[in-house]
Write a protein that holds these residues in place. Structure first.
Motif, PDB file in Angstrom:
ATOM      1  N   TRP A  35      75.851 -19.380  66.387  1.00 13.62           N
ATOM      2  CA  TRP A  35      76.214 -19.319  65.338  1.00 13.62           C
ATOM      3  C   TRP A  35      75.640 -18.083  64.438  1.00 13.62           C
ATOM      4  CZ3 TRP A  35      80.061 -20.811  62.546  1.00 13.62           C
ATOM      5  CH2 TRP A  35      80.170 -20.712  61.317  1.00 13.62           C
ATOM      6  N   ASP A  36      74.565 -17.610  64.866  1.00 11.54           N
ATOM      7  CA  ASP A  36      74.080 -16.313  64.357  1.00 11.54           C
ATOM      8  C   ASP A  36      74.840 -15.206  64.899  1.00 11.54           C
ATOM      9  OD1 ASP A  36      72.016 -17.770  62.973  1.00 11.54           O
ATOM     10  OD2 ASP A  36      70.317 -17.194  64.391  1.00 11.54           O
ATOM     11  N   LEU A  37      75.117 -15.203  66.133  1.00 12.54           N
ATOM     12  CA  LEU A  37      76.145 -14.314  66.609  1.00 12.54           C
ATOM     13  C   LEU A  37      77.442 -13.969  65.766  1.00 12.54           C
ATOM     14  CD1 LEU A  37      76.437 -12.008  68.497  1.00 12.54           C
ATOM     15  CD2 LEU A  37      77.122 -13.781  70.349  1.00 12.54           C
ATOM     16  N   VAL A  38      78.130 -15.478  65.624  1.00 17.17           N
ATOM     17  CA  VAL A  38      79.415 -15.236  64.987  1.00 17.17           C
ATOM     18  C   VAL A  38      79.171 -14.715  63.658  1.00 17.17           C
ATOM     19  CG1 VAL A  38      80.927 -17.131  63.959  1.00 17.17           C
ATOM     20  CG2 VAL A  38      80.363 -17.381  66.154  1.00 17.17           C
ATOM     21  N   ARG A  39      78.036 -14.913  62.846  1.00 18.05           N
ATOM     22  CA  ARG A  39      77.825 -14.664  61.512  1.00 18.05           C
ATOM     23  C   ARG A  39      77.759 -13.000  61.630  1.00 18.05           C
ATOM     24  NH1 ARG A  39      74.445 -18.064  59.939  1.00 18.05           N
ATOM     25  NH2 ARG A  39      72.698 -16.806  60.606  1.00 18.05           N
ATOM     26  N   GLU A  40      76.706 -12.540  62.612  1.00 18.06           N
ATOM     27  CA  GLU A  40      76.536 -10.966  62.655  1.00 18.06           C
ATOM     28  C   GLU A  40      78.006 -10.322  62.898  1.00 18.06           C
ATOM     29  OE1 GLU A  40      73.368 -10.722  65.536  1.00 18.06           O
ATOM     30  OE2 GLU A  40      72.128 -12.041  64.205  1.00 18.06           O
ATOM     31  N   LEU A  41      78.621 -10.825  63.949  1.00 15.20           N
ATOM     32  CA  LEU A  41      79.763 -10.007  64.149  1.00 15.20           C
ATOM     33  C   LEU A  41      80.792 -10.204  63.247  1.00 15.20           C
ATOM     34  CD1 LEU A  41      80.278 -11.232  67.812  1.00 15.20           C
ATOM     35  CD2 LEU A  41      79.602  -8.971  67.200  1.00 15.20           C
ATOM     36  N   SER A  42      80.935 -11.457  62.191  1.00 14.33           N
ATOM     37  CA  SER A  42      81.913 -11.560  61.223  1.00 14.33           C
ATOM     38  C   SER A  42      81.287 -10.543  60.070  1.00 14.33           C
ATOM     39  CB  SER A  42      81.751 -12.779  60.427  1.00 14.33           C
ATOM     40  OG  SER A  42      82.227 -13.810  61.300  1.00 14.33           O
ATOM     41  N   ILE A  43      80.267 -10.185  60.011  1.00 17.66           N
ATOM     42  CA  ILE A  43      79.770  -9.264  58.808  1.00 17.66           C
ATOM     43  C   ILE A  43      80.017  -7.949  59.472  1.00 17.66           C
ATOM     44  CG2 ILE A  43      77.732  -7.948  57.921  1.00 17.66           C
ATOM     45  CD1 ILE A  43      76.413 -11.169  57.903  1.00 17.66           C
ATOM     46  N   GLU A  44      79.725  -7.429  60.643  1.00 17.96           N
ATOM     47  CA  GLU A  44      80.169  -6.287  61.239  1.00 17.96           C
ATOM     48  C   GLU A  44      81.600  -5.963  61.124  1.00 17.96           C
ATOM     49  OE1 GLU A  44      78.368  -4.654  65.008  1.00 17.96           O
ATOM     50  OE2 GLU A  44      76.999  -6.436  64.795  1.00 17.96           O
TER      51      GLU A  44
END
Length: 126
Positions: A75-84
């Protein structure tokens, strides 16, 4: 697709990684218990005419520490990639109107940004 915008390669790769991370998170969540914490279940309701029982839940054992850690990581990875993806400098080069929204939607459907595109599994490992 002749109308495809010339998205930067790094933005396409980020979108591809985001699609892959979301797919992995969704797949993991389908295997997890229905509750993060152990909770008792509840009985279903019997239909008055057919007797068919609907609803209800079996007790949930909760997530194991490993399951919780993996769900949080994905979930953290999804959030970080969404922001990027959403803050990529490319978006500042487009007009702030409905064309920007259309471009963002086009990126999501871009053939090279799909999780099954060549090397998608390798992209997450990076």
């Amino acid at each position: 697709m002749a109308d495809t915008l010339p998205f930067p390669d790094d933005l396409i790769e980020l979108q591809q990684r985001l699609h892959q991370a979301r797919a992995e998170h969704t797949a993991l969540c389908r295997t997890l218990p229905w509750s993060v914490e152990p909770l008792p279940g509840w009985p279903g309701t019997a239909h008055p005419h057919t007797g068919e029982v609907t609803g209800g839940r079996e007790p949930s054992p909760g997530y194991t520490p490993e399951q919780a850690a993996e769900e949080t990581r994905l979930w953290d990875l999804v959030r970080e990639l969404s922001i990027e993806v959403s803050t990529h400098p490319y978006w500042a080069t487009l007009p702030k109107d409905d064309k920007l929204v259309k471009a963002r939607m086009e990126l999501k459907r871009h053939p090279k940004a799909q999780p099954d595109a060549a090397g998608a599994g390798d992209a997450l490992a990076a």
